[in-house]
Structures are given as structure tokens and as C-alpha cells.
Design an enzyme around this catalytic site. Structure first.
Site, PDB file in Angstrom:
ATOM      1  N   CYS A 284       0.861  -1.184   0.000  1.00  0.00           N
ATOM      2  CA  CYS A 284       0.000   0.000   0.000  1.00  0.00           C
ATOM      3  C   CYS A 284       0.898   1.234   0.000  1.00  0.00           C
ATOM      4  O   CYS A 284       1.659   1.448   0.953  1.00  0.00           O
ATOM      5  CB  CYS A 284      -0.901  -0.013   1.231  1.00  0.00           C
TER       6      CYS A 284
ATOM      7  N   HIS B 103      -2.691  -4.130 -10.732  1.00  0.00           N
ATOM      8  CA  HIS B 103      -3.365  -2.924 -11.232  1.00  0.00           C
ATOM      9  C   HIS B 103      -3.714  -3.092 -12.697  1.00  0.00           C
ATOM     10  O   HIS B 103      -2.888  -3.563 -13.492  1.00  0.00           O
ATOM     11  CB  HIS B 103      -2.462  -1.699 -11.064  1.00  0.00           C
TER      12      HIS B 103
ATOM     13  N   GLU C 223     -10.453   0.545  -5.807  1.00  0.00           N
ATOM     14  CA  GLU C 223      -9.475  -0.353  -5.174  1.00  0.00           C
ATOM     15  C   GLU C 223     -10.064  -1.714  -4.842  1.00  0.00           C
ATOM     16  O   GLU C 223     -11.168  -1.807  -4.302  1.00  0.00           O
ATOM     17  CB  GLU C 223      -8.953   0.272  -3.871  1.00  0.00           C
TER      18      GLU C 223
ATOM     19  N   CYS D 280      -4.596   6.385  -4.349  1.00  0.00           N
ATOM     20  CA  CYS D 280      -3.967   5.053  -4.270  1.00  0.00           C
ATOM     21  C   CYS D 280      -2.522   5.212  -4.758  1.00  0.00           C
ATOM     22  O   CYS D 280      -2.288   5.513  -5.945  1.00  0.00           O
ATOM     23  CB  CYS D 280      -4.724   4.055  -5.140  1.00  0.00           C
TER      24      CYS D 280
ATOM     25  N   GLY E 193      -1.369   2.568  -7.157  1.00  0.00           N
ATOM     26  CA  GLY E 193      -2.117   2.801  -8.395  1.00  0.00           C
ATOM     27  C   GLY E 193      -1.512   3.938  -9.201  1.00  0.00           C
ATOM     28  O   GLY E 193      -1.429   3.864 -10.440  1.00  0.00           O
TER      29      GLY E 193
END
Ligand SMILES: N[C@@H](CCC[C@H](N)C(=O)O)C(=O)O
Length: 282
Positions: free
Chosen positions: A75, A166, A215, A224, A227
Site C-alpha cells: 500500500c 493494477h 481499489e 492510491c 495505483g
């Protein structure tokens, strides 16, 4: 027993941080995390992050549960928040700006900068279909501008793993994307055996991208980090953007660089403490 927590956010992507340094097992279960993340009946957050003892020679280990209780590998916004949290926990005894953090995506190194931002070495992007994972292409091939049928429409997608999966698609206008309805259809598409995060990107300039995200395990979030990194990589692979760009998210901007020198991704952005509290029942 009361468990102390601190609420942090990185551009509105918000987390409950738990000091778990005295045990290598998270002190909360995924089910408890789901309850705490509930915005009506809990504290409210996109995920719960645990600061655990380091493994493999690292300073600390990060584990995270999404708001649906699933455990992602990494993350980006969360690791900036973790760096801020660790600096707070260490207080005056802190003797470094750069932490080596063990994650399920490998060792990630966030660095506290003098201006209060956190710069993170996010490691190498992974591009092969088998690494994402996705079945859109054979395992040893990259997925760049490949067609994918979702919600009755043909999208051109590029897939990148930053440790977590992703699926990126470039659109004319991110504001026009019905994220709430199509996001889950990307996330649960049979081409993604471990589900996927999905980014919709509008190229404003070669060095400025606008992004909205659905997400995996958390739904629509304001930002994100992984991302944004994956999207910049997708932009470079498709010839749409430079190797350094600002990615504007609903919660604010991140600076992303795909280094030509070491091929690693660097992400710079804020981490903001919000409040501290105690969980007395969960
Ligand atoms: N918001 C995060 C990503 C959190 C994990 C993601 N939901 C997943 O399941 O992969 C970020 O800032 O990177």
C-alpha cells in the site's frame, strides 16, 4: 483490553495504524478490521495497518488489511503513513530518516523528507501477465493496450504489478466514468484470479495525469499510491507520458518517477496524522 490506534491519511486514503511492535502476529483479526473500518459503526478507514517487528534484516514489517478484510501485498499511501507513525512512536530516540520495511511485496524504503513529505522507493514494477496476475495474455507476456470486455464495453487495458495488481485504462474524461458501477466488474473480472485494483487515467499533459481509482477490497478511495505508480508505468509503456509526472488524485497530487538509472519507481507525497484513540471493544 484497550488497543491504542492512530488515524492517518495520505491524500484522503485513510488508515488505522496500530503499534504491533511487540508481536509478529497482528493484534486484530481481519473480521475486527472490517468492523473498525466501517464509516458508520466503526472508526472509519480504507484499511488497518500494523507496525510489526522487522523480518529479513529490515527495521519493521508492515501488514495491512483492506476494509473488506482481505490482505494486500503493498500500500503506497499506507507506507508513507507508516513512516510518519514510526517516527512518532520513536520520538526523540529516532536516529534515521529512512526505514527498510518488510512487506508481502518485498522490502520497501520510505524516507522522511525535510519538508514533511515522504519519498518512497517503491521497487521495480512487474509487467508480465503471470506476475500481475492476469490471464489476459500468456504468463510470460506483457499486457499493454490489450482489449478487455467489461460491462458490455471493450476497454484497452495495461496491467502492472507494484506487488499488488493494477489494471489501467486511459480515458478522455475521468469525471465521466461511472466508477461505482463498473469498478466492481473490473475487480471481479475472471481475467484477474486475485482480483484487481483499477485506475482510470486522463492524460492532461505528458507530465500531468488525472486519476480515479476503484481499489480491490476497498472500493472508491480518494487516492492510491501503488495505483499512481502503476499508472505512470502504463503511461510510459503506451507512450502517453514522461517518466516523471504528477498524478492528480481526488485527494491531491503525488509525484511519481520511474528512474532511468535504476528502473525503480519513486513516489513522493504527504502523510498526515489525524487523531489518536483507544479501541475498547471490537
Ligand atoms: N491504497 C493503497 C493500496 C491498498 C491495497 C489495495 N486495495 C489492494 O488490495 O491491492 C495504496 O495507496 O497503494
Amino acid at each position: 483490553m484497550a488497543i491504542e490506534f492512530t488515524k492517518y491519511h495520505g491524500l484522503g486514503n485513510d488508515f488505522i495504524l496500530i503499534d504491533n511492535r511487540s508481536s509478529s502476529m497482528p493484534v486484530l483479526t481481519p473480521e475486527q478490521a472490517v468492523k473498525l473500518c466501517d464509516r458508520h459503526f466503526g472508526i472509519g478507514a480504507d484499511g488497518v495497518i500494523f507496525a510489526l517487528p522487522g523480518e529479513n534484516g529490515t527495521d519493521y514489517t508492515m501488514r495491512i488489511f483492506n476494509s473488506d478484510g482481505s490482505e494486500p501485498e503493498m500500500c503506497g499511501n499506507g507506507i508513507r503513513c507508516l513512516a510518519g507513525f514510526l517516527a512518532d512512536l520513536e520520538g526523540e530516540s529516532r536516529n534515521k530518516d529512512l526505514y527498510h520495511i518488510h512487506t508481502l511485496a518485498g522490502t520497501i524504503t520510505p524516507q522522511l523528507m525535510a519538508d514533511g513529505q515522504v519519498k518512497v522507493d517503491m521497487g521495480l514494477p512487474r509487467l508480465l501477465a503471470g506476475e500481475i496476475p492476469t490471464t489476459i495474455a500468456p504468463a510470460e507476456e506483457k499486457v499493454i493496450n490489450q482489449p478487455l470486455e467489461v460491462a458490455g464495453k471493450r476497454w484497452e487495458v495495461t496491467c502492472v504489478s507494484m506487488g499488488n495488481p493494477h489494471c489501467i485504462t486511459f480515458v478522455e474524461d475521468v469525471a465521466a466514468i461511472p466508477l461505482e458501477s463498473i469498478g466492481p466488474q473490473f475487480e471481479h473480472h475472471p481475467s484477474f484470479p486475485q482480483r484487481t485494483n483499477t485506475e482510470f487515467i486522463q492524460v492532461v499533459r505528458r507530465d500531468y495525469l488525472k486519476m480515479r481509482v476503484w481499489e480491490r477490497g476497498a472500493g472508491i478511495t480518494l487516492a492510491c499510491g501503488t495505483g499512481a505508480c502503476a499508472s505512470l508505468v502504463a503511461g510510459v509503456l503506451t507512450g502517453k507520458c514522461d517518466r516523471t509526472a504528477t498524478v492528480e488524485l481526488p485527494g491531491g497530487p503525488l509525484l511519481i518517477e520511474w528512474s532511468e538509472v535504476d528502473q525503480r519507481i519513486y513516489m513522493t507525497g504527504p502523510a498526515q496524522r489525524v487523531f489518536t484513540g483507544n479501541i475498547t471493544s471490537s
